[in-house]
Design an enzyme around this catalytic site. Structure first.
Site, short mmCIF file in Angstrom:
data_model
loop_
_atom_site.label_atom_id
_atom_site.label_comp_id
_atom_site.label_asym_id
_atom_site.label_seq_id
_atom_site.Cartn_x
_atom_site.Cartn_y
_atom_site.Cartn_z
N CYS A 51 0.84 -1.21 0.00
CA CYS A 51 0.00 0.00 0.00
C CYS A 51 0.87 1.25 0.00
CB CYS A 51 -0.90 -0.01 1.24
SG CYS A 51 -1.73 1.57 1.51
N CYS A 54 0.46 3.31 3.43
CA CYS A 54 0.86 2.78 4.74
C CYS A 54 2.19 3.40 5.20
CB CYS A 54 0.98 1.26 4.68
SG CYS A 54 -0.56 0.39 5.01
N HIS A 114 -4.18 0.39 8.05
CA HIS A 114 -4.69 0.11 6.71
C HIS A 114 -6.11 -0.44 6.73
CE1 HIS A 114 -4.12 -0.86 2.43
NE2 HIS A 114 -4.74 -2.00 2.67
N ASN A 152 -13.23 10.40 -1.01
CA ASN A 152 -13.88 9.41 -1.88
C ASN A 152 -13.69 8.09 -1.20
OD1 ASN A 152 -14.46 11.17 -4.00
ND2 ASN A 152 -12.43 10.87 -4.90
N SER A 160 -8.99 4.75 -5.19
CA SER A 160 -7.98 3.85 -5.72
C SER A 160 -7.35 2.96 -4.65
CB SER A 160 -6.88 4.68 -6.40
OG SER A 160 -6.30 5.56 -5.44
N HIS A 163 -6.97 2.09 2.00
CA HIS A 163 -6.36 2.72 3.17
C HIS A 163 -7.15 4.02 3.46
CE1 HIS A 163 -2.72 3.21 5.81
NE2 HIS A 163 -3.39 4.33 6.00
N HIS A 165 -8.32 7.44 3.72
CA HIS A 165 -7.69 8.71 3.36
C HIS A 165 -8.69 9.65 2.70
CE1 HIS A 165 -7.63 6.63 -0.52
NE2 HIS A 165 -7.51 7.83 -1.09
N GLN A 167 -8.75 13.89 0.76
CA GLN A 167 -7.91 14.79 -0.02
C GLN A 167 -8.30 16.23 0.29
OE1 GLN A 167 -7.22 13.92 -4.18
NE2 GLN A 167 -8.28 11.95 -4.04
P1 H2U Z 1 -8.33 8.53 -4.26
O1 H2U Z 1 -9.11 8.97 -3.08
O2 H2U Z 1 -8.91 9.02 -5.55
O3 H2U Z 1 -8.04 7.09 -4.28
O4 H2U Z 1 -6.96 9.30 -4.12
C1 H2U Z 1 -5.70 8.82 -3.90
C2 H2U Z 1 -4.79 9.93 -4.35
O5 H2U Z 1 -3.47 9.57 -4.05
C3 H2U Z 1 -4.87 10.17 -5.84
O6 H2U Z 1 -5.28 11.50 -6.05
C4 H2U Z 1 -2.61 10.06 -5.05
C5 H2U Z 1 -3.43 9.96 -6.33
O7 H2U Z 1 -3.06 10.95 -7.24
N1 H2U Z 1 -1.39 9.27 -5.05
C6 H2U Z 1 -0.20 9.88 -4.72
O8 H2U Z 1 -0.15 11.07 -4.49
N2 H2U Z 1 0.94 9.12 -4.64
C7 H2U Z 1 1.00 7.79 -4.92
O9 H2U Z 1 2.03 7.17 -4.80
C8 H2U Z 1 -0.23 7.10 -5.41
C9 H2U Z 1 -1.50 7.87 -5.37
ZN ZN Z 2 -2.26 1.05 3.81
#
Ligand code: H2U
Ligand code: ZN
Length: 353
Positions: A51, A54, A114, A152, A160, A163, A165, A167
Site C-alpha cells: 500500500c 501505509c 490500513h 472518496n 484507488s 487505506h 484517506h 484529499q
Molecule cells: P483517491 O481517493 O482518488 O483514491 O486518491 C488517492 C490519491 O493519491 C490520488 O489522487 C494520489 C493519487 O493521485 N497518489 C499519490 O499522491 N501518490 C501515490 O504514490 C499514489 C496515489
Molecule cells: Zn495502507
C-alpha cells in the site's frame, strides 16, 4: 409537510443550489428482480506492504512515507492543480473562453491503520482528522480562494486505495458547486437577514421527519431536496463560517456524530458504505473576510447505493439530459437510517460470538 409529497410525482427545490429534483415515490412499489445478496465483509491487514499510503512505504513519486502514527498529509504526487501558473492571462476567442488556474492538492491519511475506516476509528482519532481538516483549511485558505476538503470512499466512487484517506484541493477560483451555494445563501441572507442553513436547520428541528441524528452541536438530515438515495447534510447548530472556527467541544461532538452517522451507513447494507463527502464553508483568500456572513459551514455526503451493497443508483438518461430524479423519498431514507443501530455491524458480530 405538504400533503401528497409521500405519494405522487413532484419536484423539490434545492434552496442551497437553486436546482430542482424530480421525486417519484409511487415507483418504489415497482417489482425489483436484481440481486440483493449480502456482501462478504472484506478483511484487510492492519499494514499492507504493497500500500502506497501505509507508514514507511514508498509512493509512486519515489518518496517514502514516514512511520507516522497520527494523520499524515502529503502533496499529491499527481496533483490536478499546480502552484505555478503556466498559462498566461485570460483567453477569449468568441465563444471560447479559458483562464489560468493555480493551486495545490494534498492527500490526508486518516490513520496509520490500513484496515480501518472513519466509522471504525475511535472518536479521539476521528477528532485528529477533524483537526487536520481545520488546519489545512486555515493554512491553504490564506493563499487560495476555495479549499475543498473531501473523501472518496469505496471502489464505486473511484477510490484507488482502501487505506483510509481523504484529499484537499485548493485553488485560486470559486468552483461551480460553491458558486451556486454562494449565490443562493447570499440572496437568502439579503432577504431575511439570517443565514439560509440556520433557518433550514431550525425548520428541520421543528419537523423532525428528515433528521437522522442530532447532538448538542450538530444536526444531520436527509435534505428535503436530496438527489442521492441516502444523501445527508451535516450542519453545526451555531452559525460558523468555516472549519477552523469550530471550538473544542464542537469538534468533539463532530467526531461523535461522524462516527454514528457513518456507522448507520455501514449498517444499512452491512458493508463499508461508499460515498463522496466534503466540506463547504465560506470562501477564503485575502479579500474575502467582510463578505461571508451568509455562509454556514456544512458537509455533504453523497452515497451512490440504492438497494443493497451492490445495487447503486445510476445518474443516467433523464438525469444527465433533463434533471435529477429519485424514487425513495428523503423522508423514507431518513427513517431507514434512523432505524439502524449506531453500533457497527462488525462489532455486533463480535459481541454475539
Ligand atoms: P483517491 O481517493 O482518488 O483514491 O486518491 C488517492 C490519491 O493519491 C490520488 O489522487 C494520489 C493519487 O493521485 N497518489 C499519490 O499522491 N501518490 C501515490 O504514490 C499514489 C496515489
Ligand atoms: Zn495502507
Amino acid at each position: 409537510m405538504m400533503d401528497g409529497l409521500a405519494d405522487g410525482p413532484h419536484r423539490r427545490y434545492n434552496a442551497l443550489t437553486g436546482e430542482w429534483v424530480l421525486v417519484s415515490p409511487h415507483r418504489t412499489r415497482r417489482p425489483w428482480q436484481g440481486q440483493q445478496e449480502k456482501p462478504a465483509v472484506e478483511q484487510r491487514p492492519s499494514y499492507d506492504p504493497a500500500c502506497y499510503l501505509c507508514p514507511g512505504n514508498e509512493r509512486a513519486g519515489g518518496m517514502t512515507n514516514p512511520d507516522y502514527t497520527e494523520p499524515f498529509v502529503f502533496t499529491n504526487d499527481f496533483a490536478a492543480l499546480m502552484p505555478d501558473q503556466t498559462v498566461n492571462g485570460k483567453y477569449q476567442e468568441g465563444l471560447l473562453k479559458a483562464e489560468p488556474s493555480s493551486g495545490t492538492c494534498r492527500v490526508i491519511c486518516f490513520s496509520p491503520r490500513h484496515d480501518l475506516t472513519l466509522p471504525e476509528m475511535a472518536p479521539a482519532d476521528i477528532r485528529k482528522v477533524i483537526d487536520v481538516w481545520a488546519r489545512e483549511t486555515a493554512d491553504l485558505g490564506r493563499r487560495y480562494k476555495w479549499v475543498q476538503v473531501f473523501e472518496n470512499k469505496g471502489a464505486v466512487m473511484g477510490c484507488s486505495n482502501p487505506h483510509p484517506h481523504g484529499q484537499v484541493w485548493a485553488g485560486n477560483f470559486l468552483p461551480n458547486e460553491p458558486a451556486k451555494e454562494d449565490a443562493c445563501q447570499r440572496a437568502h441572507h439579503h432577504l431575511h437577514q439570517s443565514p439560509l442553513l440556520m433557518d433550514y436547520a431550525a425548520m428541520e428541528l421543528r419537523e423532525q421527519e428528515r433528521i437522522v441524528e442530532v447532538n448538542e452541536h450538530w444536526i444531520a438530515v436527509v435534505p428535503f431536496w436530496a438527489v442521492w438515495p441516502f444523501e445527508t447534510l451535516l450542519m453545526p447548530r451555531r452559525h460558523i463560517h468555516r472549519m477552523p472556527d469550530l471550538r473544542d467541544a464542537e469538534r468533539n461532538a463532530l467526531s461523535q456524530i461522524l462516527k454514528s452517522l457513518l456507522t448507520r451507513y455501514d449498517n444499512l447494507f452491512s458493508c463499508s458504505f461508499p460515498y463522496s463527502m466534503g466540506w463547504h464553508g465560506a470562501p477564503t483568500g485575502v479579500t474575502r473576510e467582510a463578505d461571508t456572513g451568509h455562509w454556514q459551514l456544512h458537509a455533504h455526503f453523497y452515497p451512490p447505493l440504492l438497494r443493497s451493497a451492490s445495487v447503486k443508483k445510476f445518474m443516467v438518461g433523464y438525469e444527465m439530459l433533463a434533471e435529477a430524479q429519485r424514487d425513495l423519498t428523503p423522508e423514507q431514507a431518513a427513517s431507514r437510517l434512523r432505524e439502524q443501530s449506531s453500533i457497527h455491524f462488525k462489532k455486533q458480530k463480535e459481541s454475539v460470538s
